[in-house]
Design a protein around this motif. Structure first.
Motif, mmCIF file in Angstrom:
data_model
loop_
_atom_site.group_PDB
_atom_site.id
_atom_site.type_symbol
_atom_site.label_atom_id
_atom_site.label_comp_id
_atom_site.label_asym_id
_atom_site.label_seq_id
_atom_site.Cartn_x
_atom_site.Cartn_y
_atom_site.Cartn_z
ATOM 1 N N VAL A 8 0.838 -1.210 0.000
ATOM 2 C CA VAL A 8 0.000 0.000 0.000
ATOM 3 C C VAL A 8 0.872 1.259 0.000
ATOM 4 N N GLY A 9 1.955 1.236 0.771
ATOM 5 C CA GLY A 9 2.885 2.367 0.766
ATOM 6 C C GLY A 9 3.511 2.577 -0.597
ATOM 7 N N TRP A 10 3.852 1.474 -1.271
ATOM 8 C CA TRP A 10 4.427 1.598 -2.606
ATOM 9 C C TRP A 10 3.386 2.156 -3.579
ATOM 10 N N CYS A 11 2.144 1.716 -3.456
ATOM 11 C CA CYS A 11 1.083 2.233 -4.344
ATOM 12 C C CYS A 11 0.859 3.731 -4.138
ATOM 13 N N ILE A 12 0.894 4.160 -2.886
ATOM 14 C CA ILE A 12 0.749 5.592 -2.603
ATOM 15 C C ILE A 12 1.929 6.363 -3.188
ATOM 16 N N MET A 13 3.126 5.831 -3.012
ATOM 17 C CA MET A 13 4.302 6.495 -3.569
ATOM 18 C C MET A 13 4.238 6.503 -5.096
ATOM 19 N N ALA A 15 1.536 6.646 -6.884
ATOM 20 C CA ALA A 15 0.535 7.633 -7.295
ATOM 21 C C ALA A 15 1.084 9.055 -7.219
ATOM 22 N N PHE A 16 1.909 9.339 -6.208
ATOM 23 C CA PHE A 16 2.411 10.700 -6.035
ATOM 24 C C PHE A 16 3.709 10.967 -6.807
ATOM 25 N N CYS A 17 4.591 9.984 -6.849
ATOM 26 C CA CYS A 17 5.883 10.210 -7.509
ATOM 27 C C CYS A 17 6.336 8.885 -8.140
ATOM 28 N N TRP A 18 5.841 8.581 -9.337
ATOM 29 C CA TRP A 18 6.095 7.280 -9.924
ATOM 30 C C TRP A 18 7.565 7.001 -10.259
ATOM 31 N N PRO A 19 8.402 7.998 -10.631
ATOM 32 C CA PRO A 19 9.802 7.644 -10.908
ATOM 33 C C PRO A 19 10.541 7.108 -9.667
ATOM 34 N N VAL A 20 10.236 7.684 -8.516
ATOM 35 C CA VAL A 20 10.874 7.203 -7.284
ATOM 36 C C VAL A 20 10.386 5.799 -6.952
ATOM 37 N N ALA A 21 9.097 5.532 -7.178
ATOM 38 C CA ALA A 21 8.541 4.212 -6.896
ATOM 39 C C ALA A 21 9.159 3.150 -7.810
ATOM 40 N N LEU A 23 12.102 3.368 -9.275
ATOM 41 C CA LEU A 23 13.499 3.241 -8.851
ATOM 42 C C LEU A 23 13.613 2.369 -7.600
ATOM 43 N N ALA A 24 12.687 2.547 -6.649
ATOM 44 C CA ALA A 24 12.688 1.716 -5.444
ATOM 45 C C ALA A 24 12.423 0.260 -5.797
ATOM 46 N N LEU A 25 11.552 0.031 -6.751
ATOM 47 C CA LEU A 25 11.246 -1.329 -7.180
ATOM 48 C C LEU A 25 12.449 -1.997 -7.828
ATOM 49 N N LEU A 27 15.753 -1.027 -7.246
ATOM 50 C CA LEU A 27 16.877 -1.096 -6.311
ATOM 51 C C LEU A 27 16.654 -2.050 -5.137
ATOM 52 N N PHE A 28 15.402 -2.429 -4.862
ATOM 53 C CA PHE A 28 15.128 -3.310 -3.724
ATOM 54 C C PHE A 28 15.846 -4.658 -3.835
ATOM 55 N N PRO A 29 15.829 -5.343 -4.991
ATOM 56 C CA PRO A 29 16.566 -6.614 -5.072
ATOM 57 C C PRO A 29 18.072 -6.449 -4.865
ATOM 58 N N LEU A 30 18.624 -5.327 -5.330
ATOM 59 C CA LEU A 30 20.061 -5.102 -5.128
ATOM 60 C C LEU A 30 20.382 -4.898 -3.651
ATOM 61 N N ALA A 31 19.549 -4.169 -2.955
ATOM 62 C CA ALA A 31 19.754 -3.980 -1.516
ATOM 63 C C ALA A 31 19.599 -5.300 -0.781
ATOM 64 N N TRP A 32 18.656 -6.140 -1.213
ATOM 65 C CA TRP A 32 18.468 -7.447 -0.586
ATOM 66 C C TRP A 32 19.701 -8.323 -0.790
ATOM 67 N N LEU A 33 20.287 -8.287 -1.984
ATOM 68 C CA LEU A 33 21.493 -9.076 -2.236
ATOM 69 C C LEU A 33 22.664 -8.618 -1.364
ATOM 70 N N LEU A 34 22.815 -7.308 -1.189
ATOM 71 C CA LEU A 34 23.882 -6.802 -0.330
ATOM 72 C C LEU A 34 23.663 -7.206 1.125
#
Length: 73
Positions: A8-13, A15-21, A23-25, A27-34
């Protein structure tokens, strides 16, 4: 529940700022691998300390020493 809040937080993000959302989508697997690498280092370190503790307490265990479990008053 945690996954639902995250979604839900990702959906809200999105809706308001799709490029950041997006980018987060990406970068999340890369952060998980680290973080996975750091978790493996932590597990290995914990195992080494457990082995050292077992080796140090081996003579006491062979002589019959048992830990006292007394309740604090």
């Amino acid at each position: 529940m945690k996954a639902l809040v995250l979604f839900v937080g990702w959906c809200i993000m999105f809706a308001f700022c799709w490029p950041v959302a997006v980018l987060a989508l990406i970068l999340f697997p890369l952060a998980w691998l680290l973080s996975l690498r750091l978790r493996l280092v932590g597990i290995t370190t914990e195992a080494v300390f457990a082995l050292l503790r077992a080796l140090l307490f081996l003579p006491a265990r062979l002589l019959g020493w048992k830990r006292c479990h007394r309740d604090a008053v």
